[in-house]
Structures are given as structure tokens and as C-alpha cells.
Design a protein around this motif. Sequence first.
Motif, mmCIF file in Angstrom:
data_model
loop_
_atom_site.group_PDB
_atom_site.id
_atom_site.type_symbol
_atom_site.label_atom_id
_atom_site.label_comp_id
_atom_site.label_asym_id
_atom_site.label_seq_id
_atom_site.Cartn_x
_atom_site.Cartn_y
_atom_site.Cartn_z
ATOM 1 N N VAL A 1 3.750 -23.070 -7.693
ATOM 2 C CA VAL A 1 3.180 -21.740 -7.465
ATOM 3 C C VAL A 1 3.685 -20.752 -8.518
ATOM 4 O O VAL A 1 4.841 -20.823 -8.933
ATOM 5 C CB VAL A 1 3.541 -21.233 -6.048
ATOM 6 N N ILE A 2 2.786 -19.871 -8.948
ATOM 7 C CA ILE A 2 3.201 -18.792 -9.846
ATOM 8 C C ILE A 2 2.967 -17.448 -9.147
ATOM 9 O O ILE A 2 1.861 -17.157 -8.701
ATOM 10 C CB ILE A 2 2.440 -18.835 -11.193
ATOM 11 N N MET A 3 4.048 -16.684 -9.004
ATOM 12 C CA MET A 3 3.986 -15.347 -8.429
ATOM 13 C C MET A 3 4.202 -14.367 -9.583
ATOM 14 O O MET A 3 5.058 -14.593 -10.428
ATOM 15 C CB MET A 3 5.084 -15.157 -7.390
ATOM 16 N N ALA A 4 3.434 -13.290 -9.610
ATOM 17 C CA ALA A 4 3.587 -12.334 -10.711
ATOM 18 C C ALA A 4 3.157 -10.953 -10.267
ATOM 19 O O ALA A 4 2.441 -10.795 -9.275
ATOM 20 C CB ALA A 4 2.759 -12.789 -11.919
ATOM 21 N N PRO B 1 11.512 -25.671 -0.662
ATOM 22 C CA PRO B 1 11.069 -25.422 -2.040
ATOM 23 C C PRO B 1 11.927 -24.347 -2.691
ATOM 24 O O PRO B 1 12.468 -23.474 -2.015
ATOM 25 C CB PRO B 1 9.625 -24.945 -1.881
ATOM 26 N N VAL B 2 12.050 -24.431 -4.022
ATOM 27 C CA VAL B 2 12.864 -23.453 -4.757
ATOM 28 C C VAL B 2 12.073 -22.934 -5.960
ATOM 29 O O VAL B 2 11.548 -23.716 -6.746
ATOM 30 C CB VAL B 2 14.224 -24.064 -5.169
ATOM 31 N N VAL B 3 11.963 -21.624 -6.051
ATOM 32 C CA VAL B 3 11.291 -21.016 -7.199
ATOM 33 C C VAL B 3 12.341 -20.266 -8.036
ATOM 34 O O VAL B 3 13.448 -20.032 -7.578
ATOM 35 C CB VAL B 3 10.146 -20.055 -6.779
ATOM 36 N N VAL B 4 11.952 -19.924 -9.255
ATOM 37 C CA VAL B 4 12.893 -19.327 -10.205
ATOM 38 C C VAL B 4 12.349 -17.987 -10.708
ATOM 39 O O VAL B 4 11.171 -17.862 -10.992
ATOM 40 C CB VAL B 4 13.138 -20.298 -11.387
ATOM 41 N N ASP B 5 13.238 -17.017 -10.801
ATOM 42 C CA ASP B 5 12.899 -15.676 -11.288
ATOM 43 C C ASP B 5 13.588 -15.452 -12.633
ATOM 44 O O ASP B 5 14.730 -14.987 -12.690
ATOM 45 C CB ASP B 5 13.384 -14.634 -10.268
ATOM 46 N N SER C 1 11.431 -20.039 -18.392
ATOM 47 C CA SER C 1 10.368 -20.483 -17.480
ATOM 48 C C SER C 1 10.091 -21.962 -17.717
ATOM 49 O O SER C 1 9.996 -22.752 -16.773
ATOM 50 C CB SER C 1 9.087 -19.669 -17.723
ATOM 51 N N ARG C 2 9.970 -22.333 -18.978
ATOM 52 C CA ARG C 2 9.744 -23.744 -19.303
ATOM 53 C C ARG C 2 10.901 -24.594 -18.777
ATOM 54 O O ARG C 2 10.698 -25.662 -18.182
ATOM 55 C CB ARG C 2 9.645 -23.941 -20.820
ATOM 56 N N ALA C 3 12.110 -24.123 -19.001
ATOM 57 C CA ALA C 3 13.290 -24.885 -18.580
ATOM 58 C C ALA C 3 13.334 -25.023 -17.058
ATOM 59 O O ALA C 3 13.704 -26.078 -16.527
ATOM 60 C CB ALA C 3 14.568 -24.219 -19.091
ATOM 61 N N ALA C 4 12.947 -23.972 -16.351
ATOM 62 C CA ALA C 4 12.959 -24.021 -14.889
ATOM 63 C C ALA C 4 12.014 -25.120 -14.392
ATOM 64 O O ALA C 4 12.357 -25.903 -13.498
ATOM 65 C CB ALA C 4 12.557 -22.666 -14.313
ATOM 66 N N VAL C 5 10.839 -25.169 -14.972
ATOM 67 C CA VAL C 5 9.873 -26.197 -14.577
ATOM 68 C C VAL C 5 10.444 -27.580 -14.853
ATOM 69 O O VAL C 5 10.401 -28.475 -14.007
ATOM 70 C CB VAL C 5 8.538 -26.001 -15.339
ATOM 71 N N ALA C 6 11.018 -27.742 -16.030
ATOM 72 C CA ALA C 6 11.572 -29.042 -16.405
ATOM 73 C C ALA C 6 12.736 -29.447 -15.506
ATOM 74 O O ALA C 6 12.988 -30.621 -15.274
ATOM 75 C CB ALA C 6 12.009 -29.020 -17.874
ATOM 76 N N ALA C 7 13.467 -28.461 -14.989
ATOM 77 C CA ALA C 7 14.592 -28.758 -14.093
ATOM 78 C C ALA C 7 14.123 -29.122 -12.691
ATOM 79 O O ALA C 7 14.914 -29.578 -11.873
ATOM 80 C CB ALA C 7 15.540 -27.554 -14.024
ATOM 81 N N GLY C 8 12.823 -28.905 -12.419
ATOM 82 C CA GLY C 8 12.289 -29.313 -11.122
ATOM 83 C C GLY C 8 11.927 -28.191 -10.179
ATOM 84 O O GLY C 8 11.688 -28.427 -8.989
ATOM 85 N N ALA C 9 11.851 -26.956 -10.683
ATOM 86 C CA ALA C 9 11.498 -25.833 -9.811
ATOM 87 C C ALA C 9 10.096 -26.016 -9.238
ATOM 88 O O ALA C 9 9.226 -26.636 -9.850
ATOM 89 C CB ALA C 9 11.587 -24.516 -10.581
ATOM 90 N N ASP C 10 9.882 -25.443 -8.049
ATOM 91 C CA ASP C 10 8.582 -25.511 -7.383
ATOM 92 C C ASP C 10 7.711 -24.293 -7.670
ATOM 93 O O ASP C 10 6.609 -24.180 -7.123
ATOM 94 C CB ASP C 10 8.798 -25.612 -5.866
ATOM 95 N N LEU D 1 7.503 -20.152 -10.023
ATOM 96 C CA LEU D 1 8.106 -19.085 -10.807
ATOM 97 C C LEU D 1 7.674 -17.751 -10.231
ATOM 98 O O LEU D 1 6.583 -17.630 -9.674
ATOM 99 C CB LEU D 1 7.616 -19.149 -12.267
ATOM 100 N N ILE D 2 8.532 -16.752 -10.346
ATOM 101 C CA ILE D 2 8.137 -15.389 -10.018
ATOM 102 C C ILE D 2 8.519 -14.529 -11.214
ATOM 103 O O ILE D 2 9.687 -14.477 -11.610
ATOM 104 C CB ILE D 2 8.761 -14.895 -8.694
#
Lengths: 334, 334, 334, 334
Positions: free
Chosen positions: A96-99, A265-269, A284-293, A295-296
Motif C-alpha cells: 500500500v502507498i499512503m500519501a 503488516p509494517v509500513v515505512v515513513d 523508499s526503495r530500501a524499505a521495499v527491499a527490506a520487506g515493508a508492506d 509506504l507513507i
Amino acid sequence: MVIVMKPEAKKADIDKVVRYVSNLGLTPHVIEGQERSVIGVIGDVSILLDKPITTMDGVENVVRISVPYKLASRMLKPEDTVIKIGSVKIGSGNFVIMAGPCAVESYEQMIETAKAVKKSGATVLRGGAYKPRSSPYSFQGLEEEGLKILKQVGKEVDMLTISEVVNTQHVELVAEYVDILQIGSRNMQNFQLLTEVGKAKKPVMLKRGLSSTIEEWLNAAEYIMKEGNYDVILCERGIRTFETYTRNTLDLNAVAAVRRLSHLPVVVDPSHGTGRRELIGPMSRAAVAAGADGLIIEVHPHPEEALSDGAQSLTPAEFDVVCQEVQRILSVMR
Amino acid sequence: MVIVMKPEAKKADIDKVVRYVSNLGLTPHVIEGQERSVIGVIGDVSILLDKPITTMDGVENVVRISVPYKLASRMLKPEDTVIKIGSVKIGSGNFVIMAGPCAVESYEQMIETAKAVKKSGATVLRGGAYKPRSSPYSFQGLEEEGLKILKQVGKEVDMLTISEVVNTQHVELVAEYVDILQIGSRNMQNFQLLTEVGKAKKPVMLKRGLSSTIEEWLNAAEYIMKEGNYDVILCERGIRTFETYTRNTLDLNAVAAVRRLSHLPVVVDPSHGTGRRELIGPMSRAAVAAGADGLIIEVHPHPEEALSDGAQSLTPAEFDVVCQEVQRILSVMR
Amino acid sequence: MVIVMKPEAKKADIDKVVRYVSNLGLTPHVIEGQERSVIGVIGDVSILLDKPITTMDGVENVVRISVPYKLASRMLKPEDTVIKIGSVKIGSGNFVIMAGPCAVESYEQMIETAKAVKKSGATVLRGGAYKPRSSPYSFQGLEEEGLKILKQVGKEVDMLTISEVVNTQHVELVAEYVDILQIGSRNMQNFQLLTEVGKAKKPVMLKRGLSSTIEEWLNAAEYIMKEGNYDVILCERGIRTFETYTRNTLDLNAVAAVRRLSHLPVVVDPSHGTGRRELIGPMSRAAVAAGADGLIIEVHPHPEEALSDGAQSLTPAEFDVVCQEVQRILSVMR
Amino acid sequence: MVIVMKPEAKKADIDKVVRYVSNLGLTPHVIEGQERSVIGVIGDVSILLDKPITTMDGVENVVRISVPYKLASRMLKPEDTVIKIGSVKIGSGNFVIMAGPCAVESYEQMIETAKAVKKSGATVLRGGAYKPRSSPYSFQGLEEEGLKILKQVGKEVDMLTISEVVNTQHVELVAEYVDILQIGSRNMQNFQLLTEVGKAKKPVMLKRGLSSTIEEWLNAAEYIMKEGNYDVILCERGIRTFETYTRNTLDLNAVAAVRRLSHLPVVVDPSHGTGRRELIGPMSRAAVAAGADGLIIEVHPHPEEALSDGAQSLTPAEFDVVCQEVQRILSVMR
């Protein structure tokens, strides 16, 4: 639980601890070492959590073996939690992408932002109405008026909405307007507020406190879940360290760790996590690669006019680039 | 405020910043350096706090020169604040000792503690009724029943009372029972709560957050004072660092620093600050020597039966020794 | 550089600072604010670095605008540095994988490891011969014997080699055996050692100190480059924070930041950075996504027999999986 | 040592660990809990320190019960160590004051300082000849010329001398000139240097590393003592935290803790510990009250001309005031 005795502890001290533990219905096992004795304790040791065993004569310290949280633990529920809100799913491969802007400022600002971020792939619109600010002389948000705008715009563009709740008395009010309740990092251990949102019928995004350990973070989730609300989304947003180049230190280790310890689930800000616009793309790229579900990300149509956090807000065009990069990483993740 | 331009900033970028600042009624001074330009800004720069100047083209960062808090600052009020509650004075040479158990457990526990600590020199009785606990499965306090006991015992032994308030909705209630409202470290940036106790007619003791800078701490005091409540007592209770031997790192540097930056009295909590009984004596003495205006110490008549924080509670006898040592240090100060 | 005067500074104080600065050949610009004056200083302010201006009457503090490092800065050299060693290139899109055991233990251990990691894509073989250990009672390495084995095995399998140098007296010796000299995090501010490897004719990998800021890290690189050795590879390996779940907190923000501030290549060590085998995969992927130029990973054919750091070592099979995941992320970067 | 098994560990996993431990001559005790098993291990578990038990199937982690240092521990030697150098004693109630400039700059500077600080009560003269500096462009010290001046002045005024040694190759040289060898905080884990000063016949003052735990600090002392040099003075000089108001966070908790854990004397450096002149007085008093065995304070006759650290140097007159305050606190201790 293991009770470590002092080297100089006497047999009477050990016997007293053994009796104390036995009286609570637990089973002690004394192991006599060369230097000192340790006492392993078997049973539901959670009843020992509040007992001041370390004050007993001859006791050096107590080593807890198990984690205190249960409902949030993957041990209790091995499979990933998927949170469904309308047509949006979060968790277990559903990204999911929150913005949106830090603060709701006007209808025009929100509708312009919403249309742009939706086009780039965001499905949840963020916007603060109650803003916790370090200084009382800073802009504090539009309050209920902001929530109305957020709801109106969310409806018009067909996006879910998320906004922060900062007070137990507001929970009901905010829950009327938004789809996801946000607990900010400063309130991660505001236990009354956690309990209150635990009673709400809306999913909760729980930001990690600025100096909270991973265990404290999952304990905070436990407060919410214990009230019956299992739809908790964790959010890593940077911890406080000695480094001053970044506003905070976004801790992606915690993302990878939490995915093992918990089913939530865990998202990253990355906006608050770094406080620097130019680092939001890479992190943001790194968060996805680390396995985040998810971004916000803070996006403002005119960052130079933002009433708060402009310095870390992306323009819609910059946000679109980040989304494309994120999609490329996502495409090669399992 | 100083605006630092990037080395590659163009003249047009600088001109734009100059116009932006001038339009806000402030006076910019451009200084052209060898490597880059900087722009000094004169006037009431607090209106710039929320402006996203760093998002403007060519701007690298903004250096704030002044502190954001005013009412809490010694610059505004050079002389020490003395808080008077009944016959007790706190600040400017008036040293106060607060003592009592972490949590109110029963009338018997409180009366036994109160009589003992009063004899050793304490004039304020502490006791938690609403306990913020990391885990939802820990003891959470007796709530209003605890406040009743605290008030009753305070009256019987003729001591002032202090207890923590954790929720905006409880402020009025707690203020009815106690003489000093305590804001705990986890709520130091619960700005709604700060505003609410700012409206109360009772003195407030504001504990420093676990990872709060000194400036954030004084900003939090400012939230309370801005509402008209100037009777704020600061309380240093340890910060979170990498060291694990102590539960927290009691930061006496902050005590010395705050006494220079602010006119408010500052007390020290060595019990939470160290989390180890054997360090409470040395750190109490050190706090006094560093210039603290008081101490708040956990005392329990039977630490091994305490429902919370027993490990860091002193017995009345141990507390008496600490008080004697503290008096000796006090006798040679000033 | 900006000199901030105290609110109570007198005109004579300001005049004295102006004269002091002018006498050093610099140009002061006084800006009189509402609350206080500030003095902007133009010219080669590096000569002011060691001057105790803050001790002058009326001076509150000094704000440095420029960074102290020059050779390591992207401002001096905008294009990426590419380090070429034999047929291996590092930096500017040339990704390198370094792998091997924490410590060289035997020829058999090294040859088995080397063959395996080479097959998975590693081109540099790591292995410690001099091991800095927290306790003097831990295994300290095979010393020169270890270097011989490393060199022999590197030659047999045709891989470059890297090993740590811990003492100025060993620089020449280690440089005879290996292709890349490693400076460990504990020695990042061992300035004598930095100066010595700056005189060596071998590339140097400089690990970030456990509690070093990004600026201190680049200053340390400057020490090496100042001696004429420009082949410096930066290595992020985790910083010390309050979090205890991970051994250290791998700071990928620093990777993204350093790529903007400096032209030097930066590699990431997820083994020390997390201290947990299960986090090495996710954090390796994240490092690549954040823009790292390489990875250095601990691999041991039989981790359960390793003489040091076994707990964070991957088996060759686990390492192979990580390499495949990393390649997938790499394939979508840029 | 306690080995904690995973909840899902099989009986075969446990059996394997039991055999592994038994084969090393140790005695395992298996305790089967509700959630998981733990294995207590009896015997000289120090041989397990380097064994990668956590890599064995079914093992979650290993909890160390004992501290790794021995010679530095109060468990081995309960009574305080007193270090005698000429007529000066340090430790166990013998309080020492060391003072002098950060760096030796000239004979005139040193003799002026020495005469002044001696009059105020200092018995050890400090002065750096080899200065570790963050930037290579800062003043690096007078080297051997500085040592000569220090020795000459110490002789003339009849004071002991202390200076930092930064390199194994200099140990012998520095030991020729000074009475106490100082290991700086940046070199606290430079184990080669620790080993080398361990072989010297001079007392060593070991500064705590910027981000070293108390245990790592005592382990570093162990490195020196293991070589036969038992005259180690510990020095707390501030740790790195998130707080930026002070240069470092002087940690007096560590002073109180170390006095319990170790028999070695511990002195405090409030100059580096705070980095602010105005905090040196309060923190010196606090250090004494916390139980420190001495102080080391930077004094410069003309701080505004100092070549390094002027901002935190006291004038002789300011130093004299601090010494008087310290004496008053000392007079009521014990």
C-alpha cells in the motif's frame, strides 16, 4: 524466567526464593554453578512480571526469556495478517502507498494533492488535522474542519483516508471522518489512547516511538489488540540517535525484525524517518527491499508554501518518480 | 535566523529568498562568502518557524539562533521562580524531598510509608494511582480509589501530595485530590495534556521525556505556561542511551544546564533515573551537588511485596540514610 | 562561519571580535538583530577552526557553515570515484561482493569458503588475521600465519583479498599479503593508523565507527587521502543505539547521504550491522536498493565451528540465496 | 550461562546441544518449560564465549550470567586499589586533582598554568603532546618537544605529569617523560595499544570510549592488567547521546556503578564530559558527591589563545573557585 543469585548468596536466600516462587504455583529449578546459583522458573511466569524478586536477599537480577506480548506475536498466529478496508488490502504481499501533506490546509490543497498521488499509485490519502508540535507557537492544525475536508476529498477521488488522533476524547470524532486512525510516535506509549482506539471499529496505524525498542512497540500494539481491535498496522518512522545529519535514523532493521516477530503488516515513513527530501527516494526503495508492506510519504503541491514539514515534502512530480522506482523494486520481490 | 545557500545557488535564488523574507516584514542581510552566500534575517523570526524555506531553490539549510521558548526562559525572567504550596517552598535555595511508593496499593502501605519518609525529611508524598505500564498485562493502578487513599494519608500526616495524570479527561479529577499534578515522561509531548494541566490551578511537575532534548523539555513547559499556569517544576529522570547496566542514564548535565537556561525549579528522580537501588544514594548526593532544587525518591515499606518498581524502591531505613547524606551535601552548598 | 553573540553582549565585545577576525585576514559582517547580534565571517575560515572564539566576552557560540573535509567531498570532485584493483572495479555502478569468514582459521576452511563464495558471485575474499576482541580472553587471530593462508587461497581461486590492519607497525606487513587494507570501526579515529595506511600503496576500506557521525567518518577518510592515497572505500557497518534486539543498527540513511556528500564508493556490512543471520538477506537487499556500491558478508562453511562471530555467519548455501536476491534488486536499479 | 531453545526446538536439537556442551567438559542442566526449554550450563563457561552455539539448530539465544573481566573485578579483589606515585596516592579516599591545558603549546604557557593549578590543589599536571583531532587540518600537538616541556615544568613545580599516548610505537618514549600514561577515549578499544601500555612500568589512566558500555570499559582495563600492569585509573569523560546542548553527556551513573563493580580508582573529566565552561563547576561537585576518586580539568592561562579546546578551558581563577567548591563537598563525604 531465570533468577540469577549473587555469588555471595546463602543457602537460606536460595531457599526463600524457591519457596516464594513455589507459593505462586510455579516450579523452580535450582542450578548450582561454580561461581553462583541460578534458578530456572517454569509455569506461567507472567504473574512474576510485577513481583520485585530482585529486592530479595541474595538475588542479583532476573532474566526474562519470553516476550511479554502475545496477540501481536507470530508465535500465536504464524500467518501474516491481511487488513482489508474497502477494496484495499494491506499485508502479506499486498503493498500500500499512503500519501498526502503533513497537514490539511485547504480543500484546494487537498484535492490537488489527492488527484496527483492517486495517479501515481497511492490508495490512501493522508493529512493531519490535529498536529502535535514541539513548540506551542507553531501551527496546530485545522482540527475538525480539516477532517471534513479530508473526508470530502477522499470521497471525491475515491481514496481511503488516514489522520492522526491525539486525544482519547477525539477518537470517536476522528473515527467518523477517516478510514484509518493514526497514533503518532509521541503517543506510542499514551496507553489510555491506545486502549481507546482499541475499542474503535477502525484500523489503526501505530507509529514507533522515537526511542522505543521493538519490544515496546509490539507491547503498544498489544494494548490495542487486547481491546479487540486486531487491525493494527505498524509504522517505522525513524528513531533518535546521535546522528544529526538526518532528522531521525530510519531503522529498516526493525522492519525486517518485526516481520519475523509479528504477523502484523509494517509500513515505512521515509519523510519523517530522514527529514530530507533527497533521501526519500533511496530509503523508499530500501524499505521495499527490506520487506515493508507499504509506504507513507509526505507530498505537497507547493512545498514552499506548506504550513508544516515543507522541508521534507515531495512535489507530486518527485513523488511520481519515487513510485516508479518503488514499483521496479516490488516487481522483483517474491 | 541564518539562511545558508548552496554553493551552486544562483543570484536569482538569493533574490527570491530576499523578497520572500522581506514580504514577511523581516530584514534580510546577504553576506557573500568565498564558497557560498548566507542570509542573516532580522526581526521577529518566529513567524519563519513554520515556513519551508529549505524547499526554496538554492537553499541548503536554515540555522536557528534563538530558542523557541519564551516564558520558560531565564532571558525573560532572570530571577529564580519559587513555587509556594501551603508552607512548602520549592526553588531558589528551597530544597524539597518528595518520597513514597511507585503505586498506591493500600491505606496501610501509604500510612506506614508516609510516617517514615516524613520523619526523614520528606514534605511531599508521592504515589501513583494511574500507572502507565509498557505491557498491558502489568498492574495498572488503583485509579480514583488510590487518589482517595493518597489524599487521606496526606491529610493525616500533614504532607503535600503528588500523583500522575495520564489523560486530559482526568485532570480535573486528579486536581481535586492532590497538591501537585505530575506529567510522566511518556506524556512529555502529549500536548493536549500539557494544555489541559496548563488550565488547572495546581502546580505541575513535568518529567523529561526518555529521549527529549533539553530544548524540547523547555518547549513542553512552555505549553503549560502559555495557558497561564506558571507553577511548573521540571524533573530530570534519566534518558535512554546505549548503556544497559542502568535502566536509564540519569543526566545531571541537564540539571546544571536547565538552571542556566530557565528560572524554573528542577528536581531529580534517581529511582527511575538509574533503576538500581544501590545507585540511588550516590546519585542523590550528586544531584544536590549539581544544583538540583529537590529529589523525588521511591520508598516502599516492603519492596519485596511492591506491585510495581520494587526493584528500585528503597526501604524507609535506606531512605533515611540517603536523606542524611543529602543534608550533609546541602549544608556546604552556597 | 557565523559568530552568535549573547543578548547581553556589549558593543565593545562585538568590536573586539571584529578586530580579532580582521587581524586574521578575514572579513566580518555584523548583523544587529532585535535580540542579539550575529557576525558573519568571510574568507578561508578553516584557520578559525582551532581558535577559541567562544571564550571571548559576549560570544555565545559559533556556527560552522562549511564541512571540514575537502578531498572526500563531492563539492571538490563531482563525479563518482571508481577504484580499480586488477580486473575488479568498485564504484559508480560497479557493484562488488566481498565474502568470507570473520577470522582465518585454516587453509581448509578458507579454500572451502573461497570456492563457494566465488561461485555465488563474490570477487573479494575476506578473512581476519588480527582480530580486535572486546575481551582479552577471546580468540585473537592467527596473525601473519593467517595472512599467508589468505594470500595463498586468494591466488588459487583468483580472488582479491581484504584483511584488517590494527596497528601502524603492521601496515607494511599486511600490505604485502592483501589487496585491500581494512580499517575496523574501533580504529576509525586511530589517526596515526589512518595516516600510515594513507602512505601505503593499497586501497583502503574504512569502516564507520560505532558512534561516528557521517561528518567524522568523512573526516577520517580525509586523513587517508591527505597522505596521497585516494583509493578509499567507505563501509557502513551499523551504529550503536538504544535498540538491543539487533547487535547494532545498520544505518542505510548514511549510505544514501554519503553518496550525495562524497564521491567515494560505499559498501555495506549487514553481518556486523545486524548481528543476526536472519536479517542479513533483507538488509542486503535494502542496502542495494539504497544505492550501496557493494556488500561485505561473513560466510563460514561450518558456522557452528567458527572461532568467532559464528552467530552472524551465513553458510555458503544461505549466502548463495542472498546473492541471487541481491542480483534481482541490482537488475532494476538505474 | 543459559542456552535458550526456540519454542519449536525438537528433542534431538536439545540432545545435540547437551552433547556439545558435555564434550567441552561442562555440565548441562535441561529445564523444560511450558513454552520452551532452557539449558543451564555449569563449569568454566568462558571456553564457550567463542563458540557459535546460537547457530545450532533449535537454539534461540545464549544468556551470559557472569562478566568476562576478572582482574578488574571487585569479586576477585574486594578492597579498593590505591595507586601510589611518588608522594601522591589515588583511590580509596585519596582524592586527586589533575589539571592543565588540552595541549602543551610552550614552556611559558605550561609554567604559568602549573604554578597556578598547584596553588589551587592540583598534584598532577596534564598536557597533550600528541593530539588526536577529528580533522586532519587541526593542530596536532608539539609531539616530543611537548613532552620535554611537560617533564621540565613538572620537575620545576614538583608535580606529577600525565600525557596521552596514541600509538604503540610511542609508548616507550612517552613513558620516559611522564608519570602517568593516558589512553584517550578514541583508543579505548585499540587493543594493541592497551597491551603495550600493559607492559609499561607506568600507571595508566584509561578513558572510557565515547560509546562504550561499562562492561567494555572494564574489559579494556582487563587488557592492560592481563599484561601485569595493575595500576589502572579509570576516567569517565562523557558518552555520546542524542543531546546536543552538551558536547557529550557526562555519565556519573557509571562512576557510581564502577565503584561497585571494580576496585580500581575512577576519576572524572568534566571538561570533555560537558564541553561547556559554565557546567564544569556543577559537574565537578556532582562527580565528587557521586564518589569519584579525582578530577581532571582543562585549565589554560589564556583560553582565548588556546590552540585547542579553548572553549571548555577554565582560567586559573575559575579553576580555583571550582577547587574550593570541590573541597567543601569532599569535607562532608564519608
